[in-house]
Motif scaffolding. Structure first.
Motif, mmCIF file in Angstrom:
data_model
loop_
_atom_site.group_PDB
_atom_site.id
_atom_site.type_symbol
_atom_site.label_atom_id
_atom_site.label_comp_id
_atom_site.label_asym_id
_atom_site.label_seq_id
_atom_site.Cartn_x
_atom_site.Cartn_y
_atom_site.Cartn_z
ATOM 1 N N MET A 68 15.085 40.525 17.920
ATOM 2 C CA MET A 68 14.823 41.906 17.514
ATOM 3 C C MET A 68 13.413 42.325 17.897
ATOM 4 O O MET A 68 13.187 43.453 18.356
ATOM 5 C CB MET A 68 15.034 42.056 16.003
ATOM 6 N N LEU A 69 12.462 41.415 17.725
ATOM 7 C CA LEU A 69 11.073 41.732 18.059
ATOM 8 C C LEU A 69 10.921 42.003 19.551
ATOM 9 O O LEU A 69 10.253 42.961 19.951
ATOM 10 C CB LEU A 69 10.163 40.581 17.627
ATOM 11 N N ALA A 70 11.538 41.162 20.375
ATOM 12 C CA ALA A 70 11.438 41.365 21.822
ATOM 13 C C ALA A 70 12.024 42.719 22.219
ATOM 14 O O ALA A 70 11.453 43.441 23.046
ATOM 15 C CB ALA A 70 12.155 40.229 22.555
ATOM 16 N N GLU A 71 13.155 43.072 21.616
ATOM 17 C CA GLU A 71 13.754 44.368 21.941
ATOM 18 C C GLU A 71 12.900 45.516 21.419
ATOM 19 O O GLU A 71 12.760 46.560 22.081
ATOM 20 C CB GLU A 71 15.168 44.463 21.369
ATOM 21 N N ALA A 72 12.313 45.344 20.237
ATOM 22 C CA ALA A 72 11.444 46.389 19.677
ATOM 23 C C ALA A 72 10.256 46.649 20.598
ATOM 24 O O ALA A 72 9.851 47.803 20.805
ATOM 25 C CB ALA A 72 10.967 45.982 18.289
ATOM 26 N N VAL A 73 9.680 45.594 21.150
ATOM 27 C CA VAL A 73 8.563 45.751 22.087
ATOM 28 C C VAL A 73 9.018 46.541 23.314
ATOM 29 O O VAL A 73 8.289 47.400 23.830
ATOM 30 C CB VAL A 73 7.989 44.373 22.482
ATOM 31 N N ASP A 74 10.236 46.281 23.771
ATOM 32 C CA ASP A 74 10.765 47.020 24.919
ATOM 33 C C ASP A 74 10.958 48.501 24.583
ATOM 34 O O ASP A 74 10.679 49.381 25.412
ATOM 35 C CB ASP A 74 12.089 46.396 25.352
ATOM 36 N N VAL A 75 11.411 48.790 23.362
ATOM 37 C CA VAL A 75 11.539 50.183 22.927
ATOM 38 C C VAL A 75 10.183 50.881 22.950
ATOM 39 O O VAL A 75 10.039 52.000 23.457
ATOM 40 C CB VAL A 75 12.152 50.258 21.508
ATOM 41 N N ILE A 76 9.181 50.212 22.394
ATOM 42 C CA ILE A 76 7.837 50.799 22.337
ATOM 43 C C ILE A 76 7.321 51.107 23.740
ATOM 44 O O ILE A 76 6.832 52.202 24.015
ATOM 45 C CB ILE A 76 6.877 49.843 21.590
ATOM 46 N N ARG A 77 7.464 50.146 24.636
ATOM 47 C CA ARG A 77 6.961 50.364 25.998
ATOM 48 C C ARG A 77 7.753 51.463 26.718
ATOM 49 O O ARG A 77 7.185 52.222 27.513
ATOM 50 C CB ARG A 77 7.028 49.057 26.778
ATOM 51 N N THR A 78 9.034 51.539 26.444
ATOM 52 C CA THR A 78 9.849 52.599 27.044
ATOM 53 C C THR A 78 9.333 53.971 26.628
ATOM 54 O O THR A 78 9.169 54.875 27.463
ATOM 55 C CB THR A 78 11.325 52.442 26.648
ATOM 56 N N LEU A 79 9.047 54.131 25.352
ATOM 57 C CA LEU A 79 8.561 55.420 24.853
ATOM 58 C C LEU A 79 7.160 55.725 25.366
ATOM 59 O O LEU A 79 6.806 56.899 25.557
ATOM 60 C CB LEU A 79 8.600 55.435 23.333
ATOM 61 N N TRP A 80 6.385 54.695 25.605
ATOM 62 C CA TRP A 80 5.035 54.908 26.127
ATOM 63 C C TRP A 80 5.025 55.345 27.587
ATOM 64 O O TRP A 80 3.982 55.743 28.111
ATOM 65 C CB TRP A 80 4.198 53.634 25.964
ATOM 66 N N HIS A 81 6.166 55.274 28.258
ATOM 67 C CA HIS A 81 6.231 55.804 29.620
ATOM 68 C C HIS A 81 6.053 57.321 29.622
ATOM 69 O O HIS A 81 5.702 57.919 30.646
ATOM 70 C CB HIS A 81 7.574 55.460 30.268
ATOM 71 N N GLY A 82 6.289 57.944 28.469
ATOM 72 C CA GLY A 82 6.217 59.397 28.386
ATOM 73 C C GLY A 82 7.536 60.031 28.783
ATOM 74 O O GLY A 82 8.444 59.385 29.299
ATOM 75 N N GLY A 83 7.635 61.319 28.535
ATOM 76 C CA GLY A 83 8.865 62.031 28.851
ATOM 77 C C GLY A 83 9.956 61.751 27.826
ATOM 78 O O GLY A 83 9.799 60.937 26.914
ATOM 79 N N MET A 84 11.080 62.428 27.958
ATOM 80 C CA MET A 84 12.206 62.257 27.049
ATOM 81 C C MET A 84 12.911 60.939 27.359
ATOM 82 O O MET A 84 13.254 60.665 28.511
ATOM 83 C CB MET A 84 13.178 63.432 27.201
ATOM 84 N N GLN A 85 13.119 60.143 26.329
ATOM 85 C CA GLN A 85 13.673 58.810 26.530
ATOM 86 C C GLN A 85 14.882 58.572 25.628
ATOM 87 O O GLN A 85 14.923 59.027 24.474
ATOM 88 C CB GLN A 85 12.618 57.728 26.234
ATOM 89 N N ASP A 86 15.847 57.839 26.166
ATOM 90 C CA ASP A 86 16.958 57.276 25.391
ATOM 91 C C ASP A 86 16.883 55.761 25.519
ATOM 92 O O ASP A 86 16.361 55.232 26.508
ATOM 93 C CB ASP A 86 18.307 57.758 25.922
#
Length: 320
Positions: A127-145
């Motif tokens: 779960m932690l590894a996936e959570a880190v991936d979520v955070i980095r995805t959102l930090w790319h900017g723009g609208m994200q799913d």
């Protein structure tokens, strides 16, 4: 370059005290501070647990150069990673280039408060590894799913992003977590200078990335007073094992603490008025391969300990 930091213990102190200690630590010459992110203290008598993101906002306004890190945030159950991504982006904007997000898989004490199931350690690490991936995805900017195994994000955009995104260090206390940190983290966080964890991290691909060791100690005018501080504020330091990850309430921890005798404490945690003892502990962590060392003073004499380190300990490491 070795960096030495000071731990801000949210379990024992309120937000204004933590802000004051951070300011003092910077003035004394500490390179960074780490701050705990809990919903509860370990023991009721510790008495505090302020919301870390508010406290960090206050610290950002009274410090100029001090690095800050959460030690550590659990972005999996109590705090959704999408919310953590936004909170960290705001804090990193307030203290450009000074913030590190430290993350870990959490403790039942803090994470079960909504009634969620407390999963076993291997699942928590996934779960932690996936959570880190979520955070980095959102930090790319723009609208994200995001459509993962554990987390789903829909039409989410973080508008306030810092010019420099902060690194993410991952905490590890075992081989699976160490390997996961090597695969997913920008750095490693270890409690107590466990060289075997650092070795696994390096072997699994983390070599060359920053490694951080945090250890607890107690300083006072006499060794006896230092022991008394641990016995009063944090007797759990003398309890061995990994029970802390799974125990759900302070009441259970308090039952454990009743079994701790004062004479048990010096065997588990350094309690000394001698600066050489403190210097030697830091050197042991450096020799183990860690390049960021954070000390946690146990007791209500935080300002006095900061001054002790300013005058008696930190000068020893200015040229390292």
């Amino acid at each position: 370059m070795v960096e030495i930091g000071f731990k801000l213990g949210s379990e024992v102190f309120g937000p204004q005290e933590l802000i004051d200690y951070a300011k003092h630590a910077e003035e004394a010459g500490f390179d960074f501070a780490s701050i705990s992110d809990h919903y509860h203290p370990w023991l009721s008598q510790q008495g505090n647990s302020p919301f870390v993101w508010s406290t960090l906002g206050g610290i950002s306004q009274v410090t100029e150069n001090l690095g800050l890190m959460t030690g550590v945030t659990c972005p999996t159950i109590r705090q959704h990673p999408a919310l953590v991504a936004q909170a960290v982006a705001t804090i990193a904007t307030l203290m450009p280039g000074r913030f590190i997000l430290g993350v870990g898989s959490g403790e039942n004490l803090n994470e079960h408060i909504y009634g969620d199931h407390w999963p076993p350690a291997p699942i928590r690490i996934e779960m932690l590894a996936e959570a880190v991936d979520v955070i980095r995805t959102l930090w790319h900017g723009g609208m994200q799913d995001y459509d993962g195994c554990y987390y789903h994000v829909e039409n989410a955009q973080i508008y306030t992003l810092p010019e420099e995104l902060p690194p993410i260090y991952m905490a590890a206390d075992g081989p699976i977590a160490a390997a996961t940190a090597a695969a997913n983290g920008d750095g490693l966080i270890v409690s107590g200078g466990k060289k075997e964890i650092l070795d696994i991290f390096n072997e699994k691909g983390g070599e060359g990335r920053p490694s951080y060791s945090e250890f607890s100690l107690s300083w006072a005018e006499t060794d006896e007073k230092a022991v008394d501080l641990v016995h009063k504020y944090w007797p759990l330091m003398a309890v061995k094992g990994n029970l802390s990850w799974d125990i759900p309430t302070q009441t259970h921890f308090e039952e454990l603490a009743k079994n701790v005798k004062k004479e048990d404490i010096p065997e588990s945690i350094p309690c000394s008025s001698d600066p050489q003892v403190h210097i030697n502990i830091i050197k042991q962590n450096i020799d183990a391969g860690f390049d960021r060392i954070c000390i946690q003073q146990i007791g209500n004499n935080q300002h006095e300990c900061i001054e002790f380190y300013k005058n008696e300990v930190l000068p020893e490491f200015k040229e390292i």
